[in-house]
Structure formats: structure tokens, C-alpha cells
Scaffold this active site. Structure first.
Site, PDB file in Angstrom:
ATOM      1  N   ARG A 200      20.072   7.258  39.889  1.00  0.00           N
ATOM      2  CA  ARG A 200      21.123   6.472  39.220  1.00  0.00           C
ATOM      3  C   ARG A 200      21.542   5.271  40.084  1.00  0.00           C
ATOM      4  O   ARG A 200      21.821   4.208  39.553  1.00  0.00           O
ATOM      5  CB  ARG A 200      22.317   7.383  38.913  1.00  0.00           C
ATOM      6  CG  ARG A 200      23.513   6.674  38.280  1.00  0.00           C
ATOM      7  CD  ARG A 200      23.246   6.165  36.873  1.00  0.00           C
ATOM      8  NE  ARG A 200      24.368   5.368  36.375  1.00  0.00           N
ATOM      9  CZ  ARG A 200      24.284   4.385  35.503  1.00  0.00           C
ATOM     10  NH1 ARG A 200      23.100   4.055  34.969  1.00  0.00           N
ATOM     11  NH2 ARG A 200      25.355   3.732  35.105  1.00  0.00           N
TER      12      ARG A 200
ATOM     13  N   CYS B 285      40.559  10.161  36.928  1.00  0.00           N
ATOM     14  CA  CYS B 285      39.141  10.027  36.594  1.00  0.00           C
ATOM     15  C   CYS B 285      38.996   9.534  35.156  1.00  0.00           C
ATOM     16  O   CYS B 285      39.805   9.888  34.300  1.00  0.00           O
ATOM     17  CB  CYS B 285      38.480  11.393  36.713  1.00  0.00           C
ATOM     18  SG  CYS B 285      36.778  11.443  36.123  1.00  0.00           S
ATOM     19  N   ASP B 286      37.959   8.740  34.921  1.00  0.00           N
ATOM     20  CA  ASP B 286      37.782   8.216  33.566  1.00  0.00           C
ATOM     21  C   ASP B 286      36.879   9.073  32.681  1.00  0.00           C
ATOM     22  O   ASP B 286      36.686   8.775  31.516  1.00  0.00           O
ATOM     23  CB  ASP B 286      37.241   6.778  33.608  1.00  0.00           C
ATOM     24  CG  ASP B 286      35.803   6.727  34.099  1.00  0.00           C
ATOM     25  OD1 ASP B 286      35.262   7.771  34.512  1.00  0.00           O
ATOM     26  OD2 ASP B 286      35.221   5.636  34.064  1.00  0.00           O
TER      27      ASP B 286
ATOM     28  N   HIS C 289      35.691  16.382  37.725  1.00  0.00           N
ATOM     29  CA  HIS C 289      34.262  16.504  37.368  1.00  0.00           C
ATOM     30  C   HIS C 289      33.872  17.975  37.225  1.00  0.00           C
ATOM     31  O   HIS C 289      32.764  18.372  37.592  1.00  0.00           O
ATOM     32  CB  HIS C 289      33.369  15.786  38.405  1.00  0.00           C
ATOM     33  CG  HIS C 289      33.501  14.292  38.337  1.00  0.00           C
ATOM     34  ND1 HIS C 289      32.724  13.446  39.092  1.00  0.00           N
ATOM     35  CD2 HIS C 289      34.297  13.484  37.598  1.00  0.00           C
ATOM     36  CE1 HIS C 289      33.048  12.178  38.834  1.00  0.00           C
ATOM     37  NE2 HIS C 289      34.007  12.178  37.924  1.00  0.00           N
TER      38      HIS C 289
ATOM     39  N   TYR D  21      30.016  16.757  33.668  1.00  0.00           N
ATOM     40  CA  TYR D  21      29.565  16.961  35.056  1.00  0.00           C
ATOM     41  C   TYR D  21      29.187  18.412  35.356  1.00  0.00           C
ATOM     42  O   TYR D  21      28.532  18.680  36.357  1.00  0.00           O
ATOM     43  CB  TYR D  21      30.639  16.492  36.045  1.00  0.00           C
ATOM     44  CG  TYR D  21      30.561  15.003  36.289  1.00  0.00           C
ATOM     45  CD1 TYR D  21      29.703  14.482  37.252  1.00  0.00           C
ATOM     46  CD2 TYR D  21      31.312  14.106  35.533  1.00  0.00           C
ATOM     47  CE1 TYR D  21      29.604  13.122  37.475  1.00  0.00           C
ATOM     48  CE2 TYR D  21      31.221  12.740  35.747  1.00  0.00           C
ATOM     49  CZ  TYR D  21      30.361  12.254  36.723  1.00  0.00           C
ATOM     50  OH  TYR D  21      30.264  10.901  36.925  1.00  0.00           O
TER      51      TYR D  21
ATOM     52  N   ASN E 271      35.768   7.569  44.398  1.00  0.00           N
ATOM     53  CA  ASN E 271      35.159   8.894  44.421  1.00  0.00           C
ATOM     54  C   ASN E 271      34.800   9.315  45.839  1.00  0.00           C
ATOM     55  O   ASN E 271      34.809   8.489  46.741  1.00  0.00           O
ATOM     56  CB  ASN E 271      33.898   8.866  43.541  1.00  0.00           C
ATOM     57  CG  ASN E 271      34.217   9.258  42.112  1.00  0.00           C
ATOM     58  OD1 ASN E 271      34.982  10.189  41.879  1.00  0.00           O
ATOM     59  ND2 ASN E 271      33.644   8.538  41.165  1.00  0.00           N
TER      60      ASN E 271
ATOM     61  N   ARG F 149      24.888   5.479  48.548  1.00  0.00           N
ATOM     62  CA  ARG F 149      24.812   6.292  47.318  1.00  0.00           C
ATOM     63  C   ARG F 149      23.362   6.704  47.062  1.00  0.00           C
ATOM     64  O   ARG F 149      23.083   7.841  46.684  1.00  0.00           O
ATOM     65  CB  ARG F 149      25.353   5.493  46.126  1.00  0.00           C
ATOM     66  CG  ARG F 149      25.192   6.247  44.807  1.00  0.00           C
ATOM     67  CD  ARG F 149      25.813   5.519  43.625  1.00  0.00           C
ATOM     68  NE  ARG F 149      25.641   6.288  42.389  1.00  0.00           N
ATOM     69  CZ  ARG F 149      26.151   5.948  41.216  1.00  0.00           C
ATOM     70  NH1 ARG F 149      26.886   4.848  41.107  1.00  0.00           N
ATOM     71  NH2 ARG F 149      25.963   6.688  40.141  1.00  0.00           N
TER      72      ARG F 149
HETATM   73  P1  NAD Z   1      30.793  -1.002  44.472  1.00  0.00           P
HETATM   74  O1  NAD Z   1      29.995  -0.607  45.665  1.00  0.00           O
HETATM   75  O2  NAD Z   1      30.291  -2.046  43.576  1.00  0.00           O
HETATM   76  O3  NAD Z   1      32.240  -1.469  44.980  1.00  0.00           O
HETATM   77  C1  NAD Z   1      32.952  -0.846  45.969  1.00  0.00           C
HETATM   78  C2  NAD Z   1      33.623  -1.896  46.868  1.00  0.00           C
HETATM   79  O4  NAD Z   1      34.443  -1.192  47.817  1.00  0.00           O
HETATM   80  C3  NAD Z   1      32.658  -2.758  47.675  1.00  0.00           C
HETATM   81  O5  NAD Z   1      32.915  -4.101  47.462  1.00  0.00           O
HETATM   82  C4  NAD Z   1      32.947  -2.348  49.120  1.00  0.00           C
HETATM   83  O6  NAD Z   1      32.785  -3.409  50.052  1.00  0.00           O
HETATM   84  C5  NAD Z   1      34.383  -1.903  49.033  1.00  0.00           C
HETATM   85  N1  NAD Z   1      34.817  -1.063  50.140  1.00  0.00           N
HETATM   86  C6  NAD Z   1      34.144  -0.085  50.782  1.00  0.00           C
HETATM   87  N2  NAD Z   1      34.895   0.449  51.742  1.00  0.00           N
HETATM   88  C7  NAD Z   1      36.085  -0.186  51.716  1.00  0.00           C
HETATM   89  C8  NAD Z   1      37.282  -0.075  52.483  1.00  0.00           C
HETATM   90  N3  NAD Z   1      37.399   0.836  53.464  1.00  0.00           N
HETATM   91  N4  NAD Z   1      38.301  -0.906  52.197  1.00  0.00           N
HETATM   92  C9  NAD Z   1      38.186  -1.807  51.212  1.00  0.00           C
HETATM   93  N5  NAD Z   1      37.084  -1.970  50.460  1.00  0.00           N
HETATM   94  C10 NAD Z   1      36.042  -1.161  50.705  1.00  0.00           C
HETATM   95  O7  NAD Z   1      31.067   0.356  43.677  1.00  0.00           O
HETATM   96  P2  NAD Z   1      31.319   0.648  42.120  1.00  0.00           P
HETATM   97  O8  NAD Z   1      30.116   1.270  41.544  1.00  0.00           O
HETATM   98  O9  NAD Z   1      31.866  -0.526  41.450  1.00  0.00           O
HETATM   99  O10 NAD Z   1      32.398   1.798  42.188  1.00  0.00           O
HETATM  100  C11 NAD Z   1      33.583   1.679  42.926  1.00  0.00           C
HETATM  101  C12 NAD Z   1      34.247   3.024  43.067  1.00  0.00           C
HETATM  102  O11 NAD Z   1      34.848   3.430  41.863  1.00  0.00           O
HETATM  103  C13 NAD Z   1      33.321   4.157  43.460  1.00  0.00           C
HETATM  104  O12 NAD Z   1      33.977   5.027  44.360  1.00  0.00           O
HETATM  105  C14 NAD Z   1      33.076   4.862  42.166  1.00  0.00           C
HETATM  106  O13 NAD Z   1      32.644   6.179  42.346  1.00  0.00           O
HETATM  107  C15 NAD Z   1      34.453   4.770  41.586  1.00  0.00           C
HETATM  108  N6  NAD Z   1      34.600   5.026  40.144  1.00  0.00           N
HETATM  109  C16 NAD Z   1      35.381   6.083  39.824  1.00  0.00           C
HETATM  110  C17 NAD Z   1      35.621   6.392  38.512  1.00  0.00           C
HETATM  111  C18 NAD Z   1      36.447   7.604  38.213  1.00  0.00           C
HETATM  112  O14 NAD Z   1      36.387   8.148  37.157  1.00  0.00           O
HETATM  113  N7  NAD Z   1      37.258   8.133  39.150  1.00  0.00           N
HETATM  114  C19 NAD Z   1      35.054   5.607  37.512  1.00  0.00           C
HETATM  115  C20 NAD Z   1      34.258   4.521  37.858  1.00  0.00           C
HETATM  116  C21 NAD Z   1      34.040   4.244  39.211  1.00  0.00           C
HETATM  117  C1  G6P Z   2      32.008   8.378  35.381  1.00  0.00           C
HETATM  118  C2  G6P Z   2      32.832   9.167  36.355  1.00  0.00           C
HETATM  119  C3  G6P Z   2      33.071   8.372  37.595  1.00  0.00           C
HETATM  120  C4  G6P Z   2      31.777   7.884  38.192  1.00  0.00           C
HETATM  121  C5  G6P Z   2      30.996   7.117  37.179  1.00  0.00           C
HETATM  122  C6  G6P Z   2      29.620   6.794  37.733  1.00  0.00           C
HETATM  123  O1  G6P Z   2      32.731   7.342  34.843  1.00  0.00           O
HETATM  124  O2  G6P Z   2      34.045   9.592  35.844  1.00  0.00           O
HETATM  125  O3  G6P Z   2      33.778   9.161  38.503  1.00  0.00           O
HETATM  126  O4  G6P Z   2      32.021   7.054  39.302  1.00  0.00           O
HETATM  127  O5  G6P Z   2      30.850   7.852  36.023  1.00  0.00           O
HETATM  128  O6  G6P Z   2      29.069   5.855  36.954  1.00  0.00           O
HETATM  129  P1  G6P Z   2      27.778   5.016  37.360  1.00  0.00           P
HETATM  130  O7  G6P Z   2      27.603   4.160  36.176  1.00  0.00           O
HETATM  131  O8  G6P Z   2      28.152   4.256  38.622  1.00  0.00           O
HETATM  132  O9  G6P Z   2      26.708   6.020  37.580  1.00  0.00           O
HETATM  133 MN    MN Z   3      35.287  10.442  37.608  1.00  0.00          MN
END
Ligand code: NAD
Ligand code: G6P
Ligand code: MN
Length: 441
Positions: A284, A169-170, A200, A264, A147, A93
């Protein structure tokens, strides 16, 4: 009453403890049989798994809980998979954010070149989990918020058309919470909204209360002055950089005072300002590693060292209750209205039939049923067509291993000034993503 078995994929995520605790808090309406954490990296997941095991044993001994890196035990006899994986972890990232900034281009997790690079990594990871589900629990639903959700959604639409995946998405949820706060209402659930766009990348066209009273004038008056800068209890979005994003929504709003924008959009419409204010050495990803990651893993380590979770709590992912809403809608056929990322199929009548769009849907046991949006204006349509093409080209590049398609995707992105910079960026991203991307030819 049936109890549901849930697997959280990406068990080592910083969001996992909050999601687990939220699930327990919501179990009166969504009964839980078993919670399993699954990750493909034991060293990342183990601290979270061990700590949650101790905490749950002390506070919620009736909850069946385990964690594993073995796909067969993770995905056998499962009803729902909540997926939040990050292929490449924060180290990648950081590069997604910093490489574009070297070229004075937006450096962001899901938008611009960083988002496309992340997309090229995520597609394979999410497909892998869908395939485990197909093998071990073919009737399970995946609620995916890994994501970049837009690219993951387009890739799974094309490559696993029959899979039971719903992308969500949140951000709209978080913003609707803020809207409720601005209006002095208790909850976003008091609002009925119309919204359209891409993930986004979207706009609210109508916000009313349940009686149908138009709440847009009051919201617009606030956003015109302050963007979405209103304090709420949302933990994640309390960080300084997020506050700034909320403030900037005011300038995004000015471009179309008829609608309320997703935050976004600043990366596509105010890109100069975003780049000018970015710290190229501290993005970030650094902020998250120094705050959320340290905090969550620090607490986990303390619990393990002490052998007890007494006096330690994790922030419950309150705002993530929308995932339970979605699971309930699927399990109990509630027909709840939710914003989801789904194939357009004519819902936006003057937009690509097969684009993945974020629009209101009624959700029942057969999945989401999109509501008609109708025609959208030229400004939004133009922006969305460009962005959808970028997302589709990225998926093409992944499928065909095509350098050219990826170069086109980057060149077409509104965040990139031209083909030359796009090529330099692409070459550097290819180097950085060795082992994660398919080899482009
Ligand atoms: P993080 O790196 O702390 O956690 C991600 C985990 O996924 C890690 O433990 C990693 O080992 C694991 N991982 C990676 N590849 C994998 C695979 N192929 N199979 C199983 N596990 C695997 O990340 P985070 O900041 O906690 O965020 C997690 C995800 O959630 C990110 O993609 C982030 O963008 C997403 N997210 C999305 C929203 C949304 O609105 N859609 C909101 C919040 C977070
Ligand atoms: C929002 C978006 C997520 C994104 C997150 C990133 O919640 O909807 O898609 O993953 O922000 O947050 P962070 O705290 O990891 O920058
Ligand atoms: Mn999102």
C-alpha cells in the site's frame, strides 16, 4: 463571534490541502481566524505551503494563512491543533509493510508488527507537539489522527495525562457513510450507532435511524453478501486495495453475525488470506506514493510553477468534516455523539479500566464523556484483551527502552505465529528503525 486559530501539524501531509479546503467550506459553522501549517521538514511542507498560499490568495483572500517549521510561531495563540504526522515518512511505512511480509506475517501500517514499529516512531513525535502546545498555547486542544492512533493514545494517556488531546479515526466515519449509502439515506448523520472496540479493532452492535427504527437487518443482509462494497464519494477509499478490504468484511462478518465489523479486523482474523494475496514487493505504501503523493505534490508543483492555481483543485476532504464536528463540539459544547478513542474507565464493564477503547462519547467543552457500553461477549473480549496487551507492551518498551517488552508485544500479536519469528522480526525492525526508536536494551 469568536474566530478560531488552527494549526495543522504534519503540514506536508498528502491530506493537508483537502483538510484546509474542507475547513474553509465549513467556516460558516466553525469560523476561522488563521490557519497555520507546521511540519518539522521544510522540504516536504514547502510545496504544499506555497501552493496553498497561492490558491487561497486567489479563491479565499480573507483567509489568513501561513506555514512554518518554527514551533514557537506555529503553536503560539492557537485554539486547535489538528495533528496528522507520519514520523519516518512513506519510506518507513514501506519497511513497516515489507519486513513482516518477508516472514509471511501481515505487513500493514497500523496492524501487526508494522503498526507496532510505527508506534515506536510516532510516540515521540506526538509528545513533542503536545509539549510545544503546553509551552505556547496550554489551553489548545489537539485533535489527533496521527497513526497508529491506538498506541499514540495509550502513550499520551500515560505520559501526558493532563494534556488536552483527543484521538480519533476516520474509519468508522467512512464505514457509516457507506452504511448510509446502503440504506439509501443522505448522510451518516441520520444514523445513531452503538459501537465498541479498540482503534482499528471494533464492532457495531446497533444502528438505528433517529426515530429508533432498527436498521441492522438491512445492513446485515448487505454485508453478508457484499461486505461494505458500495460505491461512495470517498476519494481515499476508492483505490483497488481498499475495495478489496471492503469486500473481505463479508468474511469477517461471518464470524459474528450479531455485529458489523470494522474493516481492519481482517488483519487479525483473516491473516493467512491477507498474506497470501499480498504483493511482497509492492505494498500500500507503494500504491500511495504512486497515486496520492504524486497527485497532490504534482498539483502543488504545477501551481507554484505557473504562479496560479487557476484550473487546479484538490479533492476536498469532505469525509473529514468529522474533525470540524469534533472542534465544534468542544468550542460550542454541542454534546454531539461521536466515536472516540478514550480511557475505558468502566464503560465496557468487563474490560480493563485503563485500556484506551473506541466507543461513543458525548462531546462538550470539557471534552468527551463516554457512554456506557456494558458487557461484551467472550469472542470480542478475548481478541481485545490480547490486542490491548500488545499495545500496552509496546508503550512499556518505548518508556523502559526494553527489548524484552517489545519481543513480548510482537510475540503476543495475533498476527505473529511465535516467539522465534517475533525475535527475528524485532531484530530486523530495530535495524530498520535506527534513529527513530529509542535504543532497546
Ligand atoms: P505524509 O507522510 O504525507 O505526511 C506526514 C507529514 O508529517 C510529513 O510532511 C512529515 O514531514 C510530517 N512529520 C513527521 N514527523 C513530524 C514531526 N515530529 N513534527 C511535525 N511534522 C512531522 O502522510 P499521510 O499519508 O498524509 O498521513 C499523515 C498521517 O495521518 C499518518 O499518520 C496517517 O496514518 C494518518 N491518518 C490517520 C487517519 C485516521 O483515521 N486516524 C486517517 C488518515 C490519515
Ligand atoms: C483509514 C484509516 C486511517 C489510515 C488510512 C490509510 O482511513 O482510518 O487510520 O491512515 O486509512 O490510508 P492510506 O490511503 O494511506 O492507505
Ligand atoms: Mn484510522
Amino acid at each position: 463571534m469568536k474566530k478560531y486559530n488552527i494549526t495543522i501539524a504534519g503540514g506536508g501531509s498528502t491530506f493537508t490541502p483537502g483538510i484546509v479546503l474542507m475547513l474553509i467550506e465549513e467556516s460558516h459553522r466553525f469560523p476561522i481566524g488563521r490557519i497555520t501549517l507546521y511540519d518539522n521538514l521544510a522540504s516536504r511542507q514547502d510545496p504544499i505551503g506555497k501552493a496553498m498560499e497561492i490558491l487561497l490568495r486567489e479563491r479565499y483572500p480573507e483567509t489568513e494563512f501561513s506555514y512554518t517549521t518554527d514551533p514557537e510561531s506555529a503553536f503560539t495563540d492557537v485554539d486547535f491543533v489538528f495533528a496528522h504526522i507520519r514520523v519516518g515518512l512513506y519510506a518507513m511505512r514501506e519497511l513497516d509493510e515489507k519486513i513482516p511480509l518477508k516472514y509471511n506475517v501481515v505487513g500493514q501500517e497500523t496492524c501487526g508488527p508494522g503498526g507496532l514499529a510505527y508506534g515506536m516512531r510516532s510516540i515521540g513525535g506526538v509528545l513533542e507537539i503536545l509539549d510545544y502546545m503546553e509551552k505556547y498555547s496550554p489551553n489548545a486542544w489537539m485533535l489527533n489522527y496521527s497513526n497508529p492512533a491506538a498506541i499514540v493514545a495509550e502513550a499520551t494517556r500515560r505520559l501526558r495525562p493532563h494534556s488536552r488531546i483527543i484521538n480519533i479515526c476516520d474509519m468508522p466515519v467512512a464505514l457509516e457513510n457507506i452504511m448510509a449509502a446502503i440504506l439509501g439515506l443522505k448522510s451518516r448523520k441520520e444514523l445513531i450507532v452503538r459501537y465498541y472496540g479498540l482503534n482499528h479493532f471494533g464492532w457495531w452492535t446497533s444502528v438505528t435511524d433517529k426515530a429508533g427504527n432498527d436498521l441492522m437487518p438491512q445492513l446485515k443482509a448487505f454485508v453478508r453478501e457484499k461486505g461494505y462494497a458500495k460505491e461512495t464519494e470517498d476519494y481515499q477509499h476508492r483505490a483497488e486495495s481498499w475495495k478489496n478490504t471492503y469486500l473481505m468484511a463479508k468474511d469477517v462478518y461471518a464470524l459474528d453475525p450479531d455485529t458489523l465489523p470494522n474493516t481492519y479486523l481482517k488483519y487479525y482474523l483473516l491473516q493467512d488470506e491477507v498474506v497470501a494475496h499480498a504483493n511482497k514487493n509492492y505494498t500500500r505504501a507503494n500504491e500511495v506514493m504512486d497515486s496520492r503523493e504524486k497527485e497532490v505534490f504534482g498539483k502543488a508543483r504545477t501551481i507554484i510553477e505557473r504562479g496560479t492555481a487557476e484550473g487546479i483543485s484538490f479533492d476536498t476532504g469532505h469525509h473529514a468534516t468529522f474533525i470540524v464536528d469534533l472542534a465544534c463540539a468542544l468550542a460550542f459544547n454541542t454534546k454531539e455523539r461521536m466515536l472516540l478513542i478514550v480511557p475505558n474507565k468502566g464503560a465496557i464493564s468487563n474490560f480493563d479500566y485503563d485500556a484506551m477503547v473506541e466507543i461513543p462519547c458525548l462531546v462538550g467543552s470539557d471534552g468527551p464523556e463516554p457512554l456506557a457500553v456494558g458487557e461484551i461477549p467472550t469472542f470480542q473480549k478475548g481478541l481485545m484483551e490480547q490486542q490491548v496487551a500488545v499495545e500496552k507492551l509496546t508503550v512499556d518498551a518505548w518508556i523502559e527502552h526494553s527489548y524484552l517488552k517489545m519481543w513480548q508485544a510482537l510475540t503476543l500479536s495475533k498476527t505473529v505465529p511465535g516467539a522465534k519469528v517475533a525475535k527475528q522480526l524485532l531484530d530486523e525492525l530495530i535495524e530498520a528503525n535506527k534513529g527513530y526508536w529509542p535504543e532497546l536494551k
